[in-house]
Design a protein around this motif. Structure first.
Motif, short mmCIF file in Angstrom:
data_model
loop_
_atom_site.label_atom_id
_atom_site.label_comp_id
_atom_site.label_asym_id
_atom_site.label_seq_id
_atom_site.Cartn_x
_atom_site.Cartn_y
_atom_site.Cartn_z
N LYS A 1 0.94 -1.13 -0.05
CA LYS A 1 -0.02 0.07 -0.16
C LYS A 1 0.97 1.20 0.07
O LYS A 1 0.46 2.34 -0.30
CB LYS A 1 -0.89 -0.24 1.14
CG LYS A 1 -2.07 -0.78 1.08
CD LYS A 1 -2.72 -1.08 2.37
CE LYS A 1 -3.75 -2.31 2.38
NZ LYS A 1 -4.46 -2.50 3.59
N VAL A 2 2.17 1.07 0.35
CA VAL A 2 2.96 2.01 0.59
C VAL A 2 4.10 2.34 -0.71
O VAL A 2 4.40 3.42 -1.12
CB VAL A 2 3.73 1.90 1.69
CG1 VAL A 2 4.66 3.25 1.87
CG2 VAL A 2 3.00 2.08 3.05
N PHE A 3 4.60 1.01 -1.28
CA PHE A 3 5.52 1.04 -1.96
C PHE A 3 5.00 0.30 -3.61
O PHE A 3 4.08 -0.67 -3.24
CB PHE A 3 6.72 0.14 -1.65
CG PHE A 3 7.50 1.02 -0.49
CD1 PHE A 3 8.08 2.37 -0.90
CD2 PHE A 3 7.43 0.45 0.74
CE1 PHE A 3 8.85 3.01 0.16
CE2 PHE A 3 8.03 1.26 1.76
CZ PHE A 3 8.76 2.53 1.39
N PRO A 4 5.82 0.61 -4.66
CA PRO A 4 5.01 0.08 -6.00
C PRO A 4 5.65 -1.29 -6.41
O PRO A 4 5.17 -2.01 -7.13
CB PRO A 4 5.44 1.02 -6.92
CG PRO A 4 6.58 1.75 -6.39
CD PRO A 4 6.61 1.89 -4.93
N PHE A 5 6.86 -1.64 -5.78
CA PHE A 5 7.54 -3.13 -5.95
C PHE A 5 8.22 -3.46 -4.81
O PHE A 5 8.30 -2.54 -3.82
CB PHE A 5 8.20 -2.77 -7.13
CG PHE A 5 9.57 -2.44 -7.09
CD1 PHE A 5 10.82 -3.36 -6.70
CD2 PHE A 5 9.91 -1.07 -7.02
CE1 PHE A 5 12.20 -2.59 -6.72
CE2 PHE A 5 11.19 -0.35 -6.78
CZ PHE A 5 12.40 -1.33 -6.80
N THR A 6 8.66 -4.72 -4.87
CA THR A 6 9.82 -5.03 -3.98
C THR A 6 10.76 -6.08 -4.42
O THR A 6 10.37 -6.43 -5.85
CB THR A 6 9.23 -5.80 -2.81
OG1 THR A 6 10.05 -5.89 -1.58
CG2 THR A 6 8.77 -7.12 -2.92
N GLU A 7 12.10 -6.13 -3.85
CA GLU A 7 12.78 -7.15 -4.39
C GLU A 7 12.61 -8.37 -3.52
O GLU A 7 12.62 -8.21 -2.23
CB GLU A 7 14.33 -6.67 -4.10
CG GLU A 7 14.67 -5.75 -5.16
CD GLU A 7 15.97 -5.26 -5.01
OE1 GLU A 7 16.79 -4.64 -5.76
OE2 GLU A 7 16.86 -5.78 -3.88
N VAL A 8 12.56 -9.75 -4.19
CA VAL A 8 12.21 -10.74 -3.47
C VAL A 8 13.53 -11.60 -3.12
O VAL A 8 14.15 -11.89 -4.10
CB VAL A 8 11.11 -11.84 -4.16
CG1 VAL A 8 11.08 -13.05 -3.59
CG2 VAL A 8 9.95 -11.04 -4.47
N ASN A 9 13.99 -11.63 -2.01
CA ASN A 9 15.14 -12.08 -1.38
C ASN A 9 15.21 -13.72 -1.30
O ASN A 9 16.41 -14.10 -1.54
CB ASN A 9 15.71 -11.44 -0.32
CG ASN A 9 16.08 -9.88 -0.46
OD1 ASN A 9 16.78 -9.61 -1.17
ND2 ASN A 9 15.45 -9.17 0.58
N SER A 10 14.00 -14.22 -0.88
CA SER A 10 14.17 -15.57 -0.56
C SER A 10 14.39 -16.70 -1.68
O SER A 10 15.06 -17.63 -1.49
CB SER A 10 12.79 -15.88 0.17
OG SER A 10 11.76 -15.76 -0.92
N SER A 11 14.26 -15.87 -3.01
CA SER A 11 14.37 -16.83 -4.19
C SER A 11 16.11 -17.11 -4.39
O SER A 11 16.30 -17.94 -5.02
CB SER A 11 13.80 -16.11 -5.46
OG SER A 11 14.24 -14.84 -5.36
N TYR A 12 16.88 -16.20 -3.67
CA TYR A 12 18.25 -16.51 -3.65
C TYR A 12 18.66 -17.50 -2.95
O TYR A 12 19.42 -18.45 -3.44
CB TYR A 12 18.79 -15.17 -3.47
CG TYR A 12 20.37 -15.42 -3.13
CD1 TYR A 12 21.48 -15.39 -4.24
CD2 TYR A 12 20.94 -15.41 -1.87
CE1 TYR A 12 22.88 -15.66 -3.99
CE2 TYR A 12 22.27 -15.87 -1.57
CZ TYR A 12 22.92 -15.83 -2.74
OH TYR A 12 24.41 -16.05 -2.59
N TYR A 13 18.08 -17.57 -1.86
CA TYR A 13 18.71 -18.77 -0.63
C TYR A 13 18.00 -20.17 -1.31
O TYR A 13 18.55 -20.99 -0.83
CB TYR A 13 18.21 -18.13 0.83
CG TYR A 13 18.88 -16.90 1.20
CD1 TYR A 13 20.25 -16.85 1.45
CD2 TYR A 13 18.06 -15.69 1.04
CE1 TYR A 13 20.79 -15.90 1.89
CE2 TYR A 13 18.83 -14.59 1.06
CZ TYR A 13 20.18 -14.57 1.55
OH TYR A 13 20.79 -13.21 2.01
N SER A 14 16.72 -20.23 -1.21
CA SER A 14 16.25 -21.46 -1.85
C SER A 14 15.16 -21.07 -3.11
O SER A 14 14.57 -20.08 -3.44
CB SER A 14 15.44 -21.90 -0.78
OG SER A 14 14.35 -21.05 -0.46
N MET A 15 15.21 -22.28 -3.89
CA MET A 15 14.43 -22.34 -5.18
C MET A 15 12.95 -22.01 -4.83
O MET A 15 12.48 -22.74 -3.98
CB MET A 15 14.67 -23.72 -5.74
CG MET A 15 13.84 -23.65 -7.15
SD MET A 15 14.34 -22.60 -8.52
CE MET A 15 15.97 -23.52 -8.88
#
Length: 260
Positions: free
Chosen positions: A37-51
């Motif tokens: 509701k505040v930001f237009p996107f995010t970086e998904v970090n979890s996909s780096y650590y596990s598939m």
């Protein structure tokens, strides 16, 4: 402020943001809905650590508005482990397919380690990476200054990969704060300038314990405008996430771009 410049943070599921950005009593499963509701996107970090899985992204989309997009970090086995086997690449592509199908995928962020130097073997690896990922939008973050060459920039342009510009400590070997456009996507990541803790830290979050001053952020305003003129869309991600400093600086930078 053009809508083609999107400012947000690297990740969102931080417990130390409770009481600073999130309500004190928020459950982790509700953080993304609040954040979006505040930001237009995010970086998904979890996909780096596990598939990751398509199920995961399907549910993430359900929690966010239609225009909210996701930048997905490439699985670490691909960027750090040298694994571009059919099984690994196919699993990753299958996982992000729901995002791509719904036009909710900003790009795939390829973060390479400091040991990934500019040599023929690694340049070939980048070409192979592009080939294996098909038409998916890719952004590449290098950790070493030896990639900052005209040949490297040409390589990224030819392979339609965005160069990730960075703000990080002025330590020898790291990339300086330059603006480079190599495709329709522009990308900037703010890591903080905590030189003292960049290498000498006990916990990884200490590296990103840094709050930018307004003056430091304002230095980037003309660079961001330059990048936006050369690209169709600019992602700006604040990675100084400790203590919700990324949130503070993201809002500050947005305000500076609107006023300066």
């Amino acid at each position: 402020m053009t809508k083609l410049i999107l400012i947000a943070t690297s990740g969102y599921a931080y417990k130390d943001w409770k009481g600073k950005f999130y309500p004190e009593d928020i459950k982790e499963k509700d953080m993304l809905a609040f954040y979006s509701k505040v930001f237009p996107f995010t970086e998904v970090n979890s996909s780096y650590y596990s598939m990751p899985s398509s199920y995961m992204f399907y549910h993430m989309m359900k929690k966010t508005p239609e225009g909210f997009v996701f930048v997905v970090k490439a699985f670490g086995g691909m960027t750090h482990g040298g694994d571009l086997s059919d099984s690994t690449v196919d699993k990753f592509k299958e996982a992000i397919k729901p995002l791509a199908d719904e036009k909710r995928l900003g790009c795939v962020l390829l973060q390479f380690p400091y040991s990934f130097h500019n040599n023929e073997k690694n340049r070939d690896y980048l070409k192979k990476f592009r080939d294996r990922m098909g038409d998916l939008p890719l952004a590449v973050e290098f950790r070493t200054v030896d990639w900052l060459t005209l040949d490297s920039i040409k390589l990224l342009r030819e392979n339609k990969m965005a160069f990730v510009c960075v703000d990080e400590p002025p330590i020898k070997g790291l990339l300086p704060p330059v603006v480079v456009a190599t495709g329709p996507i522009g990308y900037i990541r703010f890591h903080g300038r905590n030189s003292r803790k960049w290498y000498a830290h006990e916990k990884s979050y200490e590296r990103y314990d840094y709050l930018y001053s307004e003056q430091e952020l304002s230095e980037w305003v003309p660079k961001i405008r330059e990048l936006s003129h050369k690209t169709e869309l600019v992602f700006i991600a604040m990675n100084n996430h400790f203590n919700a400093q990324a949130v503070i600086n993201a809002k500050q930078l947005l305000s500076l771009l609107e006023t300066l």
